[in-house]
Motif scaffolding. Structure first.
Motif, PDB file in Angstrom:
ATOM      1  N   UNK A  89       0.847  -1.196   0.000  1.00  0.00           N
ATOM      2  CA  UNK A  89       0.000   0.000   0.000  1.00  0.00           C
ATOM      3  C   UNK A  89       0.876   1.238   0.000  1.00  0.00           C
ATOM      4  N   UNK A  90       0.393   2.239  -0.709  1.00  0.00           N
ATOM      5  CA  UNK A  90       1.083   3.509  -0.762  1.00  0.00           C
ATOM      6  C   UNK A  90       0.103   4.633  -0.491  1.00  0.00           C
ATOM      7  N   UNK A  91       0.651   5.790  -0.198  1.00  0.00           N
ATOM      8  CA  UNK A  91      -0.174   6.958   0.106  1.00  0.00           C
ATOM      9  C   UNK A  91      -0.220   7.897  -1.101  1.00  0.00           C
ATOM     10  N   UNK A  92      -1.422   8.258  -1.520  1.00  0.00           N
ATOM     11  CA  UNK A  92      -1.640   9.152  -2.655  1.00  0.00           C
ATOM     12  C   UNK A  92      -1.008  10.511  -2.392  1.00  0.00           C
ATOM     13  N   UNK A  93      -0.275  11.008  -3.407  1.00  0.00           N
ATOM     14  CA  UNK A  93       0.296  12.347  -3.345  1.00  0.00           C
ATOM     15  C   UNK A  93      -0.361  13.266  -4.369  1.00  0.00           C
ATOM     16  N   UNK A  94      -0.299  12.857  -5.657  1.00  0.00           N
ATOM     17  CA  UNK A  94      -0.886  13.679  -6.709  1.00  0.00           C
ATOM     18  C   UNK A  94      -0.945  12.893  -8.014  1.00  0.00           C
ATOM     19  N   UNK A  95      -1.730  13.412  -8.948  1.00  0.00           N
ATOM     20  CA  UNK A  95      -1.793  12.836 -10.287  1.00  0.00           C
ATOM     21  C   UNK A  95      -0.800  13.599 -11.153  1.00  0.00           C
ATOM     22  N   UNK A  96       0.036  12.835 -11.884  1.00  0.00           N
ATOM     23  CA  UNK A  96       1.048  13.421 -12.757  1.00  0.00           C
ATOM     24  C   UNK A  96       0.839  12.824 -14.141  1.00  0.00           C
ATOM     25  N   UNK A  97       0.157  13.550 -15.010  1.00  0.00           N
ATOM     26  CA  UNK A  97      -0.125  13.049 -16.356  1.00  0.00           C
ATOM     27  C   UNK A  97      -0.979  11.786 -16.304  1.00  0.00           C
ATOM     28  N   UNK A 122       1.405   9.733  -8.401  1.00  0.00           N
ATOM     29  CA  UNK A 122       2.570   9.760  -7.521  1.00  0.00           C
ATOM     30  C   UNK A 122       2.093   9.280  -6.155  1.00  0.00           C
ATOM     31  N   UNK A 123       2.754   8.230  -5.655  1.00  0.00           N
ATOM     32  CA  UNK A 123       2.426   7.698  -4.334  1.00  0.00           C
ATOM     33  C   UNK A 123       3.713   7.533  -3.536  1.00  0.00           C
ATOM     34  N   UNK A 124       3.546   7.467  -2.230  1.00  0.00           N
ATOM     35  CA  UNK A 124       4.675   7.235  -1.336  1.00  0.00           C
ATOM     36  C   UNK A 124       4.522   5.835  -0.767  1.00  0.00           C
ATOM     37  N   UNK A 125       5.538   4.977  -0.989  1.00  0.00           N
ATOM     38  CA  UNK A 125       5.567   3.622  -0.442  1.00  0.00           C
ATOM     39  C   UNK A 125       6.770   3.571   0.491  1.00  0.00           C
ATOM     40  N   UNK A 126       6.517   3.528   1.779  1.00  0.00           N
ATOM     41  CA  UNK A 126       7.609   3.616   2.748  1.00  0.00           C
ATOM     42  C   UNK A 126       8.255   4.984   2.633  1.00  0.00           C
ATOM     43  N   UNK A 127       9.558   5.014   2.353  1.00  0.00           N
ATOM     44  CA  UNK A 127      10.270   6.284   2.188  1.00  0.00           C
ATOM     45  C   UNK A 127      10.504   6.609   0.714  1.00  0.00           C
ATOM     46  N   UNK A 128       9.946   5.792  -0.162  1.00  0.00           N
ATOM     47  CA  UNK A 128      10.190   5.934  -1.593  1.00  0.00           C
ATOM     48  C   UNK A 128       8.980   6.567  -2.284  1.00  0.00           C
ATOM     49  N   UNK A 129       9.233   7.489  -3.180  1.00  0.00           N
ATOM     50  CA  UNK A 129       8.183   8.110  -3.976  1.00  0.00           C
ATOM     51  C   UNK A 129       8.191   7.466  -5.364  1.00  0.00           C
ATOM     52  N   UNK A 130       7.031   6.992  -5.810  1.00  0.00           N
ATOM     53  CA  UNK A 130       6.912   6.306  -7.097  1.00  0.00           C
ATOM     54  C   UNK A 130       5.853   6.971  -7.953  1.00  0.00           C
TER      55      UNK A 130
END
Length: 190
Positions: free
Chosen positions: A101-109, A113-121
């Motif tokens: 599971x990751x946390x929603x950040x924003x829509x990019x195109x 963009x989500x955050x999984x642990x300390x990594x942004x994907x």
């Protein structure tokens, strides 16, 4: 005097009362069953049944949810929504984030963009589903229907419909403000 019989039980051990004689000594040497308890499928049936496929994974509630294109709606900006990565290609991050599971950040195109642990994907929509609630007291947001974009706390959980209280209420209340289909809810992080 006749030889020992198979029904013979030795006298109780008086030196150590914790040791008890085996009541049915003839059962110690029983032959194993000739057939397994669960029969194996025919080899041609194995590809058709995920239960027999060692590479299959157990489906979780929400795996059948549509991709979250609703995230493009501005009402979700700033919400900490929980999204799960599923059905990832092995070439996409080596598949190492499958099921996380990751946390929603924003829509990019065409990606999210989500955050999984300390990594942004940045993940294409097709690899994401909303994390569905599983118990009462979880914080959720409605992503479809008349309550779209509003945040709630689940007061009464069921697999079909959840009784929810509005988080924007002026006072702490335990009353149910809305009945929302569970399939239209996504877990939010505090």
């Amino acid at each position: 005097m006749a030889g020992p019989s198979s029904d013979y039980l030795p006298p109780p051990n008086t030196a150590n009362p914790a040791l008890k004689p085996i009541p049915y000594p003839h059962m110690l040497h029983a032959a194993p069953p000739e057939v397994p308890a669960t029969p194996l499928p025919n080899p041609e049936d194995i590809p058709a049944s995920p239960a027999w496929n060692p590479s299959s994974r157990t489906p979780r509630p929400g795996d059948d949810a549509p991709s979250p294109y609703w995230l493009r709606d501005s009402c979700f900006n700033g919400m900490r929504l929980s999204l799960r990565l599923i059905n990832m290609d092995p070439d996409f991050y080596g598949g190492k984030h499958e099921g996380k599971c990751g946390e929603f950040r924003e829509v990019v195109g065409d990606a999210v963009k989500i955050k999984v642990g300390f990594q942004s994907l940045e993940v294409p929509f097709k690899y994401l589903v909303p994390e569905r609630p599983e118990i009462a007291c979880q914080m959720v947001a409605a992503f479809d229907g008349p309550h779209k974009g509003r945040q709630f706390k689940i007061q009464r959980f069921s697999q079909d419909v959840c009784g929810c209280s509005d988080l924007k209420a002026k006072s702490y209340r335990r009353q149910i403000d809305a009945e929302i289909p569970t399939k239209d809810l996504v877990v939010t992080r505090a």
